[in-house]
Design a protein around this motif. Structure first.
Motif, PDB file in Angstrom:
ATOM      1  N   TYR A 127       0.780  -1.391  -0.009  1.00 52.81           N
ATOM      2  CA  TYR A 127      -0.179   0.029   0.150  1.00 52.81           C
ATOM      3  C   TYR A 127       0.967   1.521   0.168  1.00 52.81           C
TER       4      TYR A 127
ATOM      5  N   ILE B  87      -3.555   5.690  -1.503  1.00 56.21           N
ATOM      6  CA  ILE B  87      -3.696   6.104  -2.370  1.00 56.21           C
ATOM      7  C   ILE B  87      -3.078   5.361  -3.679  1.00 56.21           C
ATOM      8  N   HIS B  88      -2.449   4.466  -3.804  1.00 55.52           N
ATOM      9  CA  HIS B  88      -3.126   2.626  -4.432  1.00 55.52           C
ATOM     10  C   HIS B  88      -2.362   1.938  -3.758  1.00 55.52           C
TER      11      HIS B  88
ATOM     12  N   THR C 242      -2.514  -4.052  -9.292  1.00 52.74           N
ATOM     13  CA  THR C 242      -3.348  -2.378  -8.294  1.00 52.74           C
ATOM     14  C   THR C 242      -4.307  -2.529  -8.576  1.00 52.74           C
TER      15      THR C 242
ATOM     16  N   LYS D  53      -6.695   1.400  -6.854  1.00 48.74           N
ATOM     17  CA  LYS D  53      -6.802   2.661  -6.545  1.00 48.74           C
ATOM     18  C   LYS D  53      -7.048   2.904  -5.305  1.00 48.74           C
TER      19      LYS D  53
ATOM     20  N   PRO E  83      -5.836   8.981  -5.348  1.00 44.86           N
ATOM     21  CA  PRO E  83      -5.001   8.206  -6.903  1.00 44.86           C
ATOM     22  C   PRO E  83      -4.487   9.182  -8.016  1.00 44.86           C
ATOM     23  N   ASP E  84      -4.966  10.326  -7.748  1.00 39.18           N
ATOM     24  CA  ASP E  84      -5.118  11.431  -9.347  1.00 39.18           C
ATOM     25  C   ASP E  84      -3.114  11.914  -8.865  1.00 39.18           C
TER      26      ASP E  84
ATOM     27  N   TYR F 110      -0.854   9.924  -9.446  1.00 37.10           N
ATOM     28  CA  TYR F 110       0.540   9.109  -8.838  1.00 37.10           C
ATOM     29  C   TYR F 110       0.348   7.727 -10.005  1.00 37.10           C
ATOM     30  N   SER F 111       0.847   6.763  -9.193  1.00 37.64           N
ATOM     31  CA  SER F 111       0.941   5.926 -10.265  1.00 37.64           C
ATOM     32  C   SER F 111       1.787   4.725  -9.545  1.00 37.64           C
TER      33      SER F 111
ATOM     34  N   LEU G 158       6.282   4.149  -6.156  1.00 38.84           N
ATOM     35  CA  LEU G 158       5.179   5.252  -6.133  1.00 38.84           C
ATOM     36  C   LEU G 158       5.817   6.165  -6.950  1.00 38.84           C
TER      37      LEU G 158
END
Lengths: 113, 114
Positions: free
Chosen positions: B33, B46-47, B55, B57, B61-62, B64-65, B76
């Protein structure tokens, strides 16, 4: 929105007193967990209580769970200065991709000697 | 036993730059996490990843990947950092997914975006 909300936001007590923190949540849960965070550090797991349990003890910690009221409380007995920290409750939250733990905003506990 | 290792510990970054926060665990946990912690807002997810190769969301989450190419690593990435991403980022892992077990946390990465 956050699943769990702790109350109070801040609590100041003297050494030897008991500290009680409350957590309310919104949806059905599998379990509820309490974590502790010392300043500037990562969170540390304290205790997990399952939805079919009503009370659980671990040393000076006592956790209760009332699923009908969607609430939990964490009691620290005979507090010490070293108990000064932030305390968070966490519950599993469902979303479109699965389930993960969602944390509340925390209660900041200050224990003075 | 290291548990969860995060890097860097602290970073100052210019807005618009790309940044990857690294997270490695040595416990062979299935789930990992990423949370961010901001004053007054607590921890926000976040994710997350329930197992290697998947994975999901979280709450915020916006911008970030994440990727989960193997069990141990869960980086991250901020593709183009903005000042609102100034925060303390915590990586965590758990043996079981779905919020049914305890989380183990790293010590955090403090990121400042100017």
């Amino acid at each position: 929105s956050q699943q769990g909300e702790e109350d109070p936001q801040a609590l100041s007590i003297q050494e030897g007193e008991n500290a009680t923190m409350n957590c309310s949540y919104k949806t059905s849960i599998n379990n509820l967990q309490w974590y502790r965070q010392n300043s500037g550090r990562g969170l540390v797991h304290l205790i997990l209580i399952r939805s079919n349990e009503r009370e659980k003890h671990s040393g000076r910690l006592r956790v209760t769970l009332d699923t009908s009221k969607k609430s939990s409380s964490l009691l620290i007995t005979a507090s010490r200065a070293a108990d000064t920290a932030s305390y968070f409750c966490a519950t599993a939250s469902y979303n479109q991709a699965g389930t993960a733990l969602i944390f509340g905003k925390g209660t900041t506990l200050s224990v003075s000697s | 036993i290291a548990g969860i290792t995060q890097a860097p510990t602290s970073q100052i970054l210019a807005a618009g730059r790309r940044m990857t926060l690294r997270c490695t665990q040595d416990m062979r946990h299935n789930a990992m996490y990423w949370y961010r912690q901001d004053l007054g807002l607590g921890l926000r997810l976040i994710h997350y990843s329930n197992t290697a190769g998947t994975t999901g969301k979280g709450e915020v989450p916006d911008g970030y990947s994440v990727s989960r190419a193997n069990t141990d690593d869960f980086p991250l990435t901020l593709a183009s950092a903005v000042p609102s991403q100034t925060s303390v980022y915590f990586c965590a892992s758990s043996e079981a997914s779905g919020g049914i077990g305890e989380l183990f946390f790293g010590e955090g990465s403090r990121l400042t975006v100017l």
